[in-house]
Design a protein around this motif. Sequence first.
Motif, PDB file in Angstrom:
ATOM      1  N   UNK A   1      45.625 -19.954  14.537  1.00  0.00           N
ATOM      2  CA  UNK A   1      46.461 -19.582  13.390  1.00  0.00           C
ATOM      3  C   UNK A   1      47.939 -19.620  13.762  1.00  0.00           C
ATOM      4  N   UNK A   2      48.248 -19.364  15.031  1.00  0.00           N
ATOM      5  CA  UNK A   2      49.655 -19.391  15.455  1.00  0.00           C
ATOM      6  C   UNK A   2      50.251 -20.791  15.321  1.00  0.00           C
ATOM      7  N   UNK A   3      49.416 -21.821  15.463  1.00  0.00           N
ATOM      8  CA  UNK A   3      49.910 -23.206  15.339  1.00  0.00           C
ATOM      9  C   UNK A   3      50.482 -23.488  13.958  1.00  0.00           C
ATOM     10  N   UNK A   4      50.032 -22.727  12.971  1.00  0.00           N
ATOM     11  CA  UNK A   4      50.451 -22.966  11.591  1.00  0.00           C
ATOM     12  C   UNK A   4      51.447 -21.917  11.102  1.00  0.00           C
ATOM     13  N   UNK A   5      52.026 -21.191  12.039  1.00  0.00           N
ATOM     14  CA  UNK A   5      53.073 -20.247  11.685  1.00  0.00           C
ATOM     15  C   UNK A   5      52.585 -18.916  11.151  1.00  0.00           C
ATOM     16  N   UNK A   6      51.293 -18.660  11.220  1.00  0.00           N
ATOM     17  CA  UNK A   6      50.774 -17.363  10.783  1.00  0.00           C
ATOM     18  C   UNK A   6      51.180 -16.298  11.794  1.00  0.00           C
ATOM     19  N   UNK A   7      51.695 -15.195  11.306  1.00  0.00           N
ATOM     20  CA  UNK A   7      52.074 -14.083  12.171  1.00  0.00           C
ATOM     21  C   UNK A   7      50.897 -13.128  12.323  1.00  0.00           C
ATOM     22  N   UNK A   8      50.825 -12.470  13.467  1.00  0.00           N
ATOM     23  CA  UNK A   8      49.794 -11.476  13.707  1.00  0.00           C
ATOM     24  C   UNK A   8      50.429 -10.260  14.343  1.00  0.00           C
ATOM     25  N   UNK A   9      50.092  -9.095  13.819  1.00  0.00           N
ATOM     26  CA  UNK A   9      50.594  -7.845  14.381  1.00  0.00           C
ATOM     27  C   UNK A   9      49.399  -6.975  14.751  1.00  0.00           C
ATOM     28  N   UNK A  10      49.458  -6.394  15.948  1.00  0.00           N
ATOM     29  CA  UNK A  10      48.412  -5.477  16.400  1.00  0.00           C
ATOM     30  C   UNK A  10      48.724  -4.099  15.824  1.00  0.00           C
ATOM     31  N   UNK A  11      48.054  -3.767  14.757  1.00  0.00           N
ATOM     32  CA  UNK A  11      48.339  -2.515  14.083  1.00  0.00           C
ATOM     33  C   UNK A  11      47.193  -2.234  13.116  1.00  0.00           C
ATOM     34  N   UNK A  12      47.260  -1.085  12.484  1.00  0.00           N
ATOM     35  CA  UNK A  12      46.240  -0.686  11.523  1.00  0.00           C
ATOM     36  C   UNK A  12      46.895  -0.440  10.170  1.00  0.00           C
ATOM     37  N   UNK A  13      46.313  -0.998   9.133  1.00  0.00           N
ATOM     38  CA  UNK A  13      46.774  -0.709   7.780  1.00  0.00           C
ATOM     39  C   UNK A  13      46.174   0.623   7.345  1.00  0.00           C
ATOM     40  N   UNK A  14      47.025   1.584   7.022  1.00  0.00           N
ATOM     41  CA  UNK A  14      46.530   2.924   6.687  1.00  0.00           C
ATOM     42  C   UNK A  14      46.585   3.208   5.192  1.00  0.00           C
ATOM     43  N   UNK A  15      47.318   2.388   4.437  1.00  0.00           N
ATOM     44  CA  UNK A  15      47.388   2.588   2.990  1.00  0.00           C
ATOM     45  C   UNK A  15      47.872   1.309   2.331  1.00  0.00           C
ATOM     46  N   UNK A  16      47.456   1.125   1.091  1.00  0.00           N
ATOM     47  CA  UNK A  16      47.906  -0.007   0.288  1.00  0.00           C
ATOM     48  C   UNK A  16      48.197   0.500  -1.113  1.00  0.00           C
TER      49      UNK A  16
ATOM     50  N   UNK B   1      51.794  -2.621   1.991  1.00  0.00           N
ATOM     51  CA  UNK B   1      50.840  -2.221   3.020  1.00  0.00           C
ATOM     52  C   UNK B   1      51.576  -1.371   4.039  1.00  0.00           C
ATOM     53  N   UNK B   2      51.090  -0.153   4.244  1.00  0.00           N
ATOM     54  CA  UNK B   2      51.689   0.744   5.229  1.00  0.00           C
ATOM     55  C   UNK B   2      50.899   0.658   6.522  1.00  0.00           C
ATOM     56  N   UNK B   3      51.624   0.436   7.627  1.00  0.00           N
ATOM     57  CA  UNK B   3      50.992   0.308   8.933  1.00  0.00           C
ATOM     58  C   UNK B   3      51.104   1.609   9.711  1.00  0.00           C
TER      59      UNK B   3
ATOM     60  N   UNK C   1      55.730   1.463   9.365  1.00  0.00           N
ATOM     61  CA  UNK C   1      56.288   0.209   8.862  1.00  0.00           C
ATOM     62  C   UNK C   1      55.535  -0.241   7.615  1.00  0.00           C
ATOM     63  N   UNK C   2      56.231  -0.810   6.662  1.00  0.00           N
ATOM     64  CA  UNK C   2      55.593  -1.364   5.483  1.00  0.00           C
ATOM     65  C   UNK C   2      55.876  -2.857   5.384  1.00  0.00           C
ATOM     66  N   UNK C   3      54.888  -3.582   4.873  1.00  0.00           N
ATOM     67  CA  UNK C   3      55.039  -5.008   4.577  1.00  0.00           C
ATOM     68  C   UNK C   3      54.552  -5.220   3.151  1.00  0.00           C
ATOM     69  N   UNK C   4      55.060  -6.273   2.527  1.00  0.00           N
ATOM     70  CA  UNK C   4      54.679  -6.545   1.140  1.00  0.00           C
ATOM     71  C   UNK C   4      54.064  -7.931   1.026  1.00  0.00           C
ATOM     72  N   UNK C   5      53.230  -8.080   0.009  1.00  0.00           N
ATOM     73  CA  UNK C   5      52.565  -9.367  -0.198  1.00  0.00           C
ATOM     74  C   UNK C   5      52.219  -9.544  -1.662  1.00  0.00           C
ATOM     75  N   UNK C   6      52.116 -10.798  -2.056  1.00  0.00           N
ATOM     76  CA  UNK C   6      51.670 -11.106  -3.416  1.00  0.00           C
ATOM     77  C   UNK C   6      50.166 -11.079  -3.547  1.00  0.00           C
ATOM     78  N   UNK C   7      49.465 -11.355  -2.422  1.00  0.00           N
ATOM     79  CA  UNK C   7      48.003 -11.368  -2.419  1.00  0.00           C
ATOM     80  C   UNK C   7      47.528 -10.695  -1.131  1.00  0.00           C
TER      81      UNK C   7
END
Length: 312
Positions: free
Chosen positions: A73-88, A96-98, A103-109
């Motif tokens: 997945x890294x070859x295609x620019x996908x990022x990966x974070x070692x963390x747990x999503x605790x709320x959405x 998404x709250x990590x 930390x929070x991240x946002x997404x359309x899907x």
Amino acid sequence: MTAEHRTDMYEVVVIGGGAAGLSAALVLGRARCRTLVVDAGEPRNAPAAHMQGYLSRDGMPPAEFLALGREEIARYGVELVRDRAVAVTKGGDFTVTLANGGRTVRAGRLVIATGLRDELPAVPGVAEHFGRDVIHCPFCHGWEVRDRAFGVLASTPASVHQALLVTRWSKDVTLFLHTVAESELTDEDLRRLAAAGVAVVPGEVASLTTDDDRLTGVRLTDGTAHAREILFVAPRAVPRNALFENLGAELAETPFGTYPKVDVTGLTTVPGVWAAGNAIGFAEQVVHAASGGYRAATAIVADLVHFSPSGV
């Protein structure tokens, strides 16, 4: 939109870095979607030394399989974070709250591929040997232990089916009724077990016996011991539904746990939220999980094209 917000905004956030999540991320990356994988690092098959039945990957250690997936997945620019999503939460998009620092991240899907946890019978020795000589799936491990002395630890009358099933791999099978009373077995159960050559032992199992860290038998509470080399158990599936509940997704009860209702692509009852892998069912093995992640990703790409042609 500030630079900080742009940094934390993705077209898709995939929650769960197992076979389902990485498969979805691979397809999304190849479709040029800005994608983040949040991986808590808790794959269900971690206790197993090898995974089986995956064409071209039969016998590969699960950790190696996931490591290769992360490289891909890294070859295609996908990022990966070692963390747990605790709320959405959902506003105009998903937040998404990590666990790490809030930390929070946002997404359309979203793809939620958080899997499930196997709750093992509370018999001393079962957890310590799970994935080695205490196993639950003959399709995953039956070939490797074929023709050895099998035991089946009954937890419900449905364990009769498990005992009959494993006779495909060994003709030396004993069903330990454990917490199941003899009266709970039907005449038809007893007839089929006898016809298959399965011995039935009543009484609760107290512990496993071992020698040099290998299973040697099963000891009952009355002190009697039965020599066995392999023990099949039926863990209770504990789905990780917290994020689906956060979002108000509709859940459905099954004999193997409660899971989100999904369509053929894995779309839940919450628009924009897909589920894949063991997040949708107990029996989703690695090959099924990877397939489910792929299906979800292709549906998401189509959804983005039709409903968000300029991005999230």
